[in-house]
Motif scaffolding. Sequence first.
Motif, PDB file in Angstrom:
ATOM      1  N   PHE A  67       0.963  -1.345  -0.017  1.00 33.98           N
ATOM      2  CA  PHE A  67       0.054   0.209  -0.069  1.00 33.98           C
ATOM      3  C   PHE A  67       0.967   1.230   0.117  1.00 33.98           C
ATOM      4  CE2 PHE A  67      -2.128  -3.308   2.121  1.00 33.98           C
ATOM      5  CZ  PHE A  67      -3.514  -3.334   1.422  1.00 33.98           C
ATOM      6  N   ASP A  68       0.340   2.309  -0.688  1.00 31.69           N
ATOM      7  CA  ASP A  68       0.684   3.590  -0.763  1.00 31.69           C
ATOM      8  C   ASP A  68       0.147   3.987   0.846  1.00 31.69           C
ATOM      9  OD1 ASP A  68       1.292   6.453  -1.070  1.00 31.69           O
ATOM     10  OD2 ASP A  68      -0.702   6.618  -1.637  1.00 31.69           O
ATOM     11  N   VAL A  69       0.937   5.092   1.293  1.00 27.53           N
ATOM     12  CA  VAL A  69       0.261   5.612   2.546  1.00 27.53           C
ATOM     13  C   VAL A  69      -0.814   6.710   2.418  1.00 27.53           C
ATOM     14  CG1 VAL A  69       0.740   6.212   5.081  1.00 27.53           C
ATOM     15  CG2 VAL A  69       2.405   4.785   3.639  1.00 27.53           C
ATOM     16  N   ASP A  70      -0.107   7.815   2.259  1.00 27.84           N
ATOM     17  CA  ASP A  70      -1.169   9.114   2.094  1.00 27.84           C
ATOM     18  C   ASP A  70      -2.099   9.127   0.791  1.00 27.84           C
ATOM     19  OD1 ASP A  70      -0.405  10.764   4.006  1.00 27.84           O
ATOM     20  OD2 ASP A  70       0.933  12.068   2.837  1.00 27.84           O
ATOM     21  N   GLY A  71      -3.531   9.063   1.384  1.00 26.12           N
ATOM     22  CA  GLY A  71      -4.644   8.987   0.306  1.00 26.12           C
ATOM     23  C   GLY A  71      -5.056   7.464   0.088  1.00 26.12           C
ATOM     24  N   THR A  72      -4.127   6.404   0.501  1.00 24.08           N
ATOM     25  CA  THR A  72      -4.471   5.197   0.184  1.00 24.08           C
ATOM     26  C   THR A  72      -5.020   4.424   1.556  1.00 24.08           C
ATOM     27  OG1 THR A  72      -3.211   5.282  -1.722  1.00 24.08           O
ATOM     28  CG2 THR A  72      -3.891   3.003  -0.558  1.00 24.08           C
ATOM     29  N   LEU A  73      -3.838   4.517   2.601  1.00 26.75           N
ATOM     30  CA  LEU A  73      -4.232   3.784   3.896  1.00 26.75           C
ATOM     31  C   LEU A  73      -5.105   4.840   4.934  1.00 26.75           C
ATOM     32  CD1 LEU A  73      -1.397   1.252   4.753  1.00 26.75           C
ATOM     33  CD2 LEU A  73      -3.653   0.837   3.901  1.00 26.75           C
ATOM     34  N   GLY A 130      -2.859   2.324  -4.767  1.00 27.80           N
ATOM     35  CA  GLY A 130      -2.309   3.749  -4.759  1.00 27.80           C
ATOM     36  C   GLY A 130      -3.203   4.605  -5.140  1.00 27.80           C
ATOM     37  N   ASP A 131      -3.052   5.840  -4.853  1.00 27.72           N
ATOM     38  CA  ASP A 131      -4.332   7.045  -5.178  1.00 27.72           C
ATOM     39  C   ASP A 131      -3.763   7.612  -6.166  1.00 27.72           C
ATOM     40  OD1 ASP A 131      -2.361   8.076  -3.082  1.00 27.72           O
ATOM     41  OD2 ASP A 131      -3.927   9.808  -3.020  1.00 27.72           O
ATOM     42  N   LYS A 132      -2.348   7.889  -6.305  1.00 31.32           N
ATOM     43  CA  LYS A 132      -1.881   8.844  -7.485  1.00 31.32           C
ATOM     44  C   LYS A 132      -1.368   8.151  -8.630  1.00 31.32           C
ATOM     45  CE  LYS A 132      -2.088  12.959  -5.193  1.00 31.32           C
ATOM     46  NZ  LYS A 132      -3.362  12.659  -4.385  1.00 31.32           N
ATOM     47  N   THR A 133      -2.068   7.064  -9.348  1.00 28.99           N
ATOM     48  CA  THR A 133      -1.940   6.278 -10.260  1.00 28.99           C
ATOM     49  C   THR A 133      -1.672   6.819 -11.573  1.00 28.99           C
ATOM     50  OG1 THR A 133      -4.177   5.658 -10.441  1.00 28.99           O
ATOM     51  CG2 THR A 133      -2.509   4.231  -9.011  1.00 28.99           C
ATOM     52  N   ASN A 189       2.877   9.876  -8.234  1.00 29.88           N
ATOM     53  CA  ASN A 189       4.308   9.098  -7.584  1.00 29.88           C
ATOM     54  C   ASN A 189       3.411   7.656  -7.376  1.00 29.88           C
ATOM     55  OD1 ASN A 189       2.335   9.263  -5.305  1.00 29.88           O
ATOM     56  ND2 ASN A 189       3.557  10.352  -3.982  1.00 29.88           N
ATOM     57  N   ASP A 190       2.485   7.156  -7.834  1.00 26.83           N
ATOM     58  CA  ASP A 190       2.283   5.868  -7.667  1.00 26.83           C
ATOM     59  C   ASP A 190       2.232   5.371  -9.048  1.00 26.83           C
ATOM     60  OD1 ASP A 190       1.831   5.782  -5.025  1.00 26.83           O
ATOM     61  OD2 ASP A 190      -0.288   6.469  -5.076  1.00 26.83           O
ATOM     62  N   HIS A 191       2.308   6.163 -10.207  1.00 30.42           N
ATOM     63  CA  HIS A 191       2.011   5.610 -11.301  1.00 30.42           C
ATOM     64  C   HIS A 191       3.066   4.441 -11.745  1.00 30.42           C
ATOM     65  CE1 HIS A 191       0.960   5.933 -15.587  1.00 30.42           C
ATOM     66  NE2 HIS A 191       2.108   5.991 -16.004  1.00 30.42           N
TER      67      HIS A 191
HETATM   68 MG   LIG Z   1      -0.769   8.493  -2.026  1.00 27.92          MG
END
Ligand SMILES: [Mg+2]
Length: 244
Positions: free
Chosen positions: A8-14, A205-208, A213-215
């Motif tokens: 998991f990504d953290v910010d925006g995801t968990l 992730g939320d920034k995919t 940054n999750d892309h």
């Molecule tokens: Mg994020």
Amino acid sequence: MKRTLLLFDVDGTLTKPRCMVTNALYNLLLQLKKEKGVSLGIVGGSDLSKQKEQLGERFMRDFEYVFSENGLVYYKNNELQHEGSFATALGEDRLQTLMNESMRHFADVRLPVKRGTFFEYRKGLLNVSPCGRGVSQEERDAFEEYDSVHHIRKKYVELMNTLFGTWDLNFAIGGQISVDIYPKGWDKTYCLQFIPDDYTIHFFGDKTDVGGNDHELYEHPRTVGHKVANPDDTMRILQDMYNL
Ligand SMILES: [Mg+2]
């Protein structure tokens, strides 16, 4: 038979950005670990102390794979395994050449305001700001506005690419006032080198989208990517996946 890693990504995801994880989501993760035999992992851009604030001290024991600063700092089962550094990867000599050429360039640039702290060195990157990081919010806005017309950062990145194009560096214009410089490949996919091949990796992730940054990790052939809108969405997707 392949093992499963829920990464998991953290910010925006968990968690909501800069907030703490909810008990409901955290308990769901523990339940999946216990009942479904999955491994848990995080890969976030922040440093470990911030992640401990958001997930609680105990997460270091509950999560097998902990990647801070995109994996530059890597703990497995609560033990430090790896610590990378931009200065080591690039070499001190090159790092200083990069800084010196940046200062030479900024010395001739006129802006609405200039303040202090033009460089911030972090473990995995060099953050460079033409106006300096010591600006107020109002001054940030003014710089961003000016930059959108005069392309200060774009011109700087073009110059750096001309000078150092062979050094395998990424120059990423980010936020309102700065440019991040880091070795190519030092995005979230950096963590993949530490995950054994017999894992199926589900990445959330939320920034995919492109530029997020999750892309890179979301798109990577080694991961099954899940795009989430927020932590509640993460919970819903997990519940769907495991019929809970
Ligand atoms: Mg994020």
